[in-house]
Structures are given as structure tokens and as C-alpha cells.
Write a protein that holds these residues in place. Sequence first.
Motif, mmCIF file in Angstrom:
data_model
loop_
_atom_site.group_PDB
_atom_site.id
_atom_site.type_symbol
_atom_site.label_atom_id
_atom_site.label_comp_id
_atom_site.label_asym_id
_atom_site.label_seq_id
_atom_site.Cartn_x
_atom_site.Cartn_y
_atom_site.Cartn_z
ATOM 1 N N GLY A 31 31.759 12.238 38.828
ATOM 2 C CA GLY A 31 30.469 12.463 39.458
ATOM 3 C C GLY A 31 29.872 13.809 39.066
ATOM 4 O O GLY A 31 30.588 14.785 38.875
ATOM 5 N N HIS A 32 28.543 13.841 38.917
ATOM 6 C CA HIS A 32 27.832 15.094 38.673
ATOM 7 C C HIS A 32 26.501 15.049 39.418
ATOM 8 O O HIS A 32 26.017 13.983 39.795
ATOM 9 C CB HIS A 32 27.545 15.299 37.180
ATOM 10 C CG HIS A 32 28.773 15.492 36.329
ATOM 11 N ND1 HIS A 32 29.601 16.581 36.466
ATOM 12 C CD2 HIS A 32 29.308 14.738 35.344
ATOM 13 C CE1 HIS A 32 30.592 16.488 35.576
ATOM 14 N NE2 HIS A 32 30.448 15.373 34.894
ATOM 15 N N CYS B 55 25.236 22.314 37.905
ATOM 16 C CA CYS B 55 25.725 21.106 38.555
ATOM 17 C C CYS B 55 25.893 21.376 40.045
ATOM 18 O O CYS B 55 26.332 22.449 40.453
ATOM 19 C CB CYS B 55 27.054 20.666 37.943
ATOM 20 S SG CYS B 55 27.651 19.099 38.613
ATOM 21 N N THR C 174 27.690 19.352 42.102
ATOM 22 C CA THR C 174 28.827 18.590 42.623
ATOM 23 C C THR C 174 29.998 19.524 42.941
ATOM 24 O O THR C 174 30.310 20.426 42.161
ATOM 25 C CB THR C 174 29.241 17.527 41.583
ATOM 26 O OG1 THR C 174 28.179 16.579 41.480
ATOM 27 C CG2 THR C 174 30.522 16.816 41.997
ATOM 28 N N HIS D 34 32.667 22.961 38.234
ATOM 29 C CA HIS D 34 31.628 22.317 37.426
ATOM 30 C C HIS D 34 30.807 23.362 36.668
ATOM 31 O O HIS D 34 30.396 23.129 35.529
ATOM 32 C CB HIS D 34 30.742 21.426 38.295
ATOM 33 C CG HIS D 34 31.405 20.123 38.660
ATOM 34 N ND1 HIS D 34 31.043 18.915 38.107
ATOM 35 C CD2 HIS D 34 32.432 19.860 39.506
ATOM 36 C CE1 HIS D 34 31.808 17.951 38.610
ATOM 37 N NE2 HIS D 34 32.662 18.503 39.463
ATOM 38 N N MET E 98 28.543 23.494 33.174
ATOM 39 C CA MET E 98 27.364 22.743 33.613
ATOM 40 C C MET E 98 26.301 23.674 34.195
ATOM 41 O O MET E 98 26.152 23.794 35.419
ATOM 42 C CB MET E 98 27.768 21.663 34.611
ATOM 43 C CG MET E 98 28.780 20.706 33.993
ATOM 44 S SD MET E 98 28.993 19.181 34.905
ATOM 45 C CE MET E 98 27.543 18.259 34.392
HETATM 46 CU CU LIG Z 1 29.239 18.380 37.356
#
Ligand SMILES: [Cu+2]
Length: 474
Positions: free
Chosen positions: A265-266, A306, A308, A314, A319
Motif C-alpha cells: 500500500g502507498h 508517501c 502510508t 516510506h 517516496m
Molecule cells: Cu509508500
Amino acid sequence: MTGGSPVRAPSRPRAAWHAVAAIVRSLGRRPSPAVAGVVVGALLTAVAVVFASSGQTGPSSNTSVAASGTRVVEVSLVGMRIRPGTVEVAPGARVVLRVTNRDGMRHDLRLASGQATSMLDPGESATLTVPSVRGTVEGWCTVPGHRAAGMTMQIKTVGGHTGHEGHAGRAPSMPSMGHRAVGPGPIDFMGSMSAGWRPYDAALKPAPGGRVHRVELRASERGLEVAPGVRQTMWTFGGTVPGPVLRGRVGDVFVITLVNDGAMGHGIDFHAGTLAPDVPMRTIRPGERLTYRFTAGRAGAWLYHCSTMPMLQHIANGMYGAVIIDPPGLSRVDREYVLVQGELYLGVPGSAGQVAKMAGGRPDGWMFNGTASGYDRAPLTARAGDRVRVWVVDAGPSSGTAFHVVGAQFDTLYKEGAYLLRRGDPGGAQILDLAPGQGGFVETVVPEAGRYPFVDHDMRHGEAGAHGILKVTR
Ligand SMILES: [Cu+2]
């Protein structure tokens, strides 16, 4: 063995991502294959009994002991934790775990003894049964990085045959080689990049015409050269670290389509806009997409990253990116570059060894635009007498930057939406200091031909990759 089928629970708890300040604490522990095999083998004899009764309805209290030594425990997956973290039972007890995902993102629970739930959506439940607990049985969430972030539990035997417990029970919690830091050793920051390496293009293009910017960003995992001769799996927006730079003017509208091509998941969070985070910053699964629309109400050098959990991982795994919103009246310059500084953590992304370095603030290096020392090998360029503007965003996730150009002075310094110094002022500046998540720009006129290093003047960073060259020619 006895993985239960998911059952939709009536409530669907909201994400509480802000409540997860204590994400990174414990190191994931994995039993050695030999020990796991012994535990699984011991359980096989009792498995037939389990099938008859898994999925039963248990009592509503958190834990209870049913007839014939069965222990029923309500287990919650929430806030990067498995609660309760420890379940104590008598040796040989039969344990039924009624597992509910009370978080805003997907989780599961796998036991070292072999039982595992399917991946559970928020609000879903499943039941696991361990027919006969011997020693200590470890449990964890298998979503990448979650075990290292603290999503672990133990079923421990207490009382009864303590001698036996000590023998079989301690071994599974010993760390195995697979979860140690597996770094390639110290990075040679003076080394050569591989033949096929291409630097991230630091040249900043003018904002495209039009007031609405439609951008598709694809989240994916990629192997990238992050330091001379060092490849590392990175989690990316658009296949690069940082992700693409977006640029516009105050009042512009950005319509971002995030597509998750990754294996986990992101989500995404743009500091350049204001909105309720609940829906646009949600985590999407592999194969899903979301639309994130924001208006750039204010000028600045903004981070996106990101959204998440655990964001520490992340972001640290790549990200992030920059959104440049020009201040009104921004003057033309001869050269314009953007540098996004980030930390580098070698190792398998999400592994306990890598995450321990993140939690302890011990990066293996620092990078401008995704490669430690990359612009030493592929210098930025200018001509003598050029006015050069460098936008800098500090993606962190944990360390700030003290951006400096050796041999130059800044006559313009813009930080977090305001000019601290403008061309024509009698004073000068030497450092643009940014905390994680901040951004700004500096301007300088390079007086003569030469090689001007640009560095994070925190020399721990500057001598470990946060270093590049501005090559000035006549
Ligand atoms: Cu992510």
C-alpha cells in the motif's frame, strides 16, 4: 494450517495515523527455520482437532478460558501494534485468537507456528487456532516494514513444565541473520558510478502554461544506484528518487492521479495544498488509483511524500518529491536547479536492521536527488558571471540540512515562504538551513570559472554523500 476466513465486522474504524508516534521500537524477530520446523511438527499431530472448531463464536471479553483448556483471546491490529502484545498460557494450551483489524489500513497476523490470517481490510476479522502451545510462539504482520515497526506479538507458556518451556521457548526469539543489517560495508563516496548510471536531472524547467496541471504518478519499487556502485531497492513515485518535480504559480490547480504499481500500500501527501487529509491521503492497494486535487494557494518549495504508515520507512526508502510554487514576481535567472536532500539507509527495505538504523538516526549516507555524491560525478554547470538559483527541499525523514556553496555567497535567500535576504541588500548569507520537510531557495552570482562544491555544511552529511560540484566555465 488453520487460517480463518475473513468476516466483516460492523464498524470500520478510521485511520489514526497521527497517533502512531511510537512506530519504530522493536526489532522484528524470526525463529530459525530449524526451530520453527520443530514447533510446526509438534503441532501437526493436533491439527485434526482444530479444524472441527476454528471459527467458533467466542465470548465478548478480551480473553477467556473455555472448557478443556482452550484460551480465547481478542486480538486487535491497530496503530502499528498487535494488542495484546503478549498472551500467556499454560504449556500445551489450545489458543484461539480472534483477530480484528481496527486500523485504517490492511494488516494480517502470521504465527511462527504456521497459522496465518489472510490480509484483512479495515474492520475485518479472522480466527486463528493454535492447537497446543509449546514454548514461545512469535506472531507478526507480514505487510512490508510492519514487523520491524513493532507489529509483533508472542504467545508464551508460563507455569507447568518450565524446564521444557525454557528449552523450546527461548530459541525462537533469537534474532536470525536474515533480519540483521545486511549492508555492503562502508560506502566509497569517492568511487565511480556504474557505466549505465544517469543523474537525476536537477535543472528546473519553467512552470508549464495553463493553470491546471494534470499529473499521473505511479508508485513502484525500483532498484536504483544510490551511491557509487551501490544499488538499493527503493520505493518511488515515478521510478525515480525524488519523484518528478512539479512547478506552478500561486492559484494553480494540480490534479494528481496516483496509481499504485507497487507490491504494498502507498498514499501521498502534498504540503503544497490544504485539504482534509482523510480521503485524498488514504492508502491505496496495489493496482488501485486515487485522484488528489489541490490548489496551490501559497508560494514555496514544498515537499510531497508517501502518506502510508510507517512514514519513516516510506520516506526513508525514497517516496518524496518537490512542488515548486513560484513567488509572484520571481525574477529570471541564468541557471535554476532543484536539489531534494534525503537520507540513505542500506539493507532490505522494511527489514529490522534497516528500520533500526532509521529509528536510531544512523543513515548510511545522505543524498542530493537520490544519489550520494552523484553530482560529484556529474556536476551541475554554469558560466562565470551567471546568476544561479538553487531550490532546496529537505525530505529527511529525520535530518535537517545546512545548504552551502563553497566559494560563493548568497545575495538572495528565500525560506518557507519568505525572503530573508534579497538582491540589493547589503548583507549576505552562507547557509540555507532547513528542518525536515522545509524548503526554499538561494541565489548567487558565481564570479569566475572553477569547481564550486555544494554541501550540507553539517559535515557528517557533507562527507557522507550530501556533496556535489557546480562546475563553472568561462
Ligand atoms: Cu509508500
